[in-house]
Design a protein around this motif. Sequence first.
Motif, PDB file in Angstrom:
ATOM      1  N   THR A 139       0.798  -1.216   0.271  1.00 49.48           N
ATOM      2  CA  THR A 139      -0.036  -0.080  -0.049  1.00 49.48           C
ATOM      3  C   THR A 139       0.811   1.254  -0.182  1.00 49.48           C
ATOM      4  O   THR A 139       2.052   1.161   0.490  1.00 49.48           O
ATOM      5  N   ILE A 183      -0.105   5.104   1.158  1.00 50.48           N
ATOM      6  CA  ILE A 183      -1.219   5.967   2.017  1.00 50.48           C
ATOM      7  C   ILE A 183      -0.429   7.349   2.580  1.00 50.48           C
ATOM      8  O   ILE A 183       0.550   7.315   3.045  1.00 50.48           O
ATOM      9  N   THR A 205      -9.527   5.667  -1.283  1.00 53.80           N
ATOM     10  CA  THR A 205      -8.913   4.462  -0.741  1.00 53.80           C
ATOM     11  C   THR A 205      -8.991   3.466  -1.727  1.00 53.80           C
ATOM     12  O   THR A 205      -8.311   2.452  -1.838  1.00 53.80           O
ATOM     13  N   ALA A 251      -5.208   6.635  -0.753  1.00 55.16           N
ATOM     14  CA  ALA A 251      -4.690   5.516  -0.538  1.00 55.16           C
ATOM     15  C   ALA A 251      -4.668   4.693  -1.780  1.00 55.16           C
ATOM     16  O   ALA A 251      -5.582   4.723  -2.484  1.00 55.16           O
ATOM     17  N   THR A 252      -3.528   3.769  -2.154  1.00 59.00           N
ATOM     18  CA  THR A 252      -3.534   2.938  -3.122  1.00 59.00           C
ATOM     19  C   THR A 252      -3.213   1.821  -2.543  1.00 59.00           C
ATOM     20  O   THR A 252      -2.215   1.468  -1.994  1.00 59.00           O
ATOM     21  N   GLY A 253      -3.690   0.516  -3.017  1.00 57.29           N
ATOM     22  CA  GLY A 253      -3.383  -0.898  -2.554  1.00 57.29           C
ATOM     23  C   GLY A 253      -3.261  -1.937  -3.602  1.00 57.29           C
ATOM     24  O   GLY A 253      -3.784  -1.719  -4.425  1.00 57.29           O
ATOM     25  N   LEU A 276      -5.301  -4.139  -4.282  1.00 58.27           N
ATOM     26  CA  LEU A 276      -6.879  -4.452  -4.562  1.00 58.27           C
ATOM     27  C   LEU A 276      -7.080  -5.785  -5.317  1.00 58.27           C
ATOM     28  O   LEU A 276      -8.166  -6.286  -5.357  1.00 58.27           O
ATOM     29  N   VAL A 308      -9.044  -6.554  -0.091  1.00 57.07           N
ATOM     30  CA  VAL A 308      -8.994  -5.166   0.550  1.00 57.07           C
ATOM     31  C   VAL A 308      -8.423  -5.322   1.794  1.00 57.07           C
ATOM     32  O   VAL A 308      -8.262  -4.125   2.351  1.00 57.07           O
ATOM     33  N   HIS A 338      -5.165  -5.473   2.944  1.00 53.24           N
ATOM     34  CA  HIS A 338      -3.804  -4.594   3.569  1.00 53.24           C
ATOM     35  C   HIS A 338      -4.288  -3.267   3.400  1.00 53.24           C
ATOM     36  O   HIS A 338      -3.971  -2.383   4.080  1.00 53.24           O
ATOM     37  N   THR A 339      -5.259  -2.720   2.340  1.00 52.28           N
ATOM     38  CA  THR A 339      -5.722  -1.290   2.295  1.00 52.28           C
ATOM     39  C   THR A 339      -6.521  -0.983   3.558  1.00 52.28           C
ATOM     40  O   THR A 339      -6.018  -0.046   3.990  1.00 52.28           O
ATOM     41  N   ASP A 377      -3.826  -0.991   6.801  1.00 52.09           N
ATOM     42  CA  ASP A 377      -2.964  -0.063   6.660  1.00 52.09           C
ATOM     43  C   ASP A 377      -3.617   1.422   6.769  1.00 52.09           C
ATOM     44  O   ASP A 377      -3.048   2.341   7.419  1.00 52.09           O
ATOM     45  N   VAL A 378      -4.576   1.610   6.172  1.00 46.90           N
ATOM     46  CA  VAL A 378      -5.337   3.080   6.356  1.00 46.90           C
ATOM     47  C   VAL A 378      -5.437   3.154   7.882  1.00 46.90           C
ATOM     48  O   VAL A 378      -5.441   4.301   8.391  1.00 46.90           O
TER      49      VAL A 378
END
Length: 195
Positions: free
Chosen positions: A13, A15, A31, A55-57, A59, A63, A65-66, A69-70
């Motif tokens: 991710t 963020i 996100t 946020a980019t992860g 995906l 979902v 990890h996103t 981590d957010v």
Amino acid sequence: MRTAKVERKTNETQITIELNLDGSGKHDISTGVGFLDHMLTHIAVHGLFDLTVKATGDLHIDVHHTVEDVALVLGSAFDQALGDRKGITRIASFYAPMDETLAFVALDLSGRPYAVIDAEWGQAPVGQIPTSLFPHFLESFAVTSRSNLHARVLYGRDDHHKAEALFKALARALDTATQLDPRRHGIIPSTKGSL
């Protein structure tokens, strides 16, 4: 200014979160996970925090990890914006109804991370988020915000309503706990003298 900007970049991710504790609920949240954006919007609007989340992860995997981590970065932003925590109210709680659901959050910005989450969920995801990730979000937030967080869904049927009520209750408890109490001006609210 009780503000923070926290960035986290991993292989999973990327963020960036900006937070103003003394805001008005202005928000700019993206996100890639629609329901997570919706929950973070509740934190901003009902907590009266100015909040930017980018946020980019991964995906394409899922979902997890996103969302996790957010939560970690958001908790770090609250911790950073609170500084030494002088003058804050520190402890707060709030009940939030959402149609047939009632949720409760009690929060102590004690500097000691701990979370107890009491909620029953169905098996289906809400939006793109498996319901198992809602407790995980709250636990992760508690760790990096260095807060003692107790959250409970007292009753309800709809998992969307349960999640939404929990996040609204969290927002309102955070709003009160982070407020500056003029009677505590310059004083750390602890018998220890530090948090």
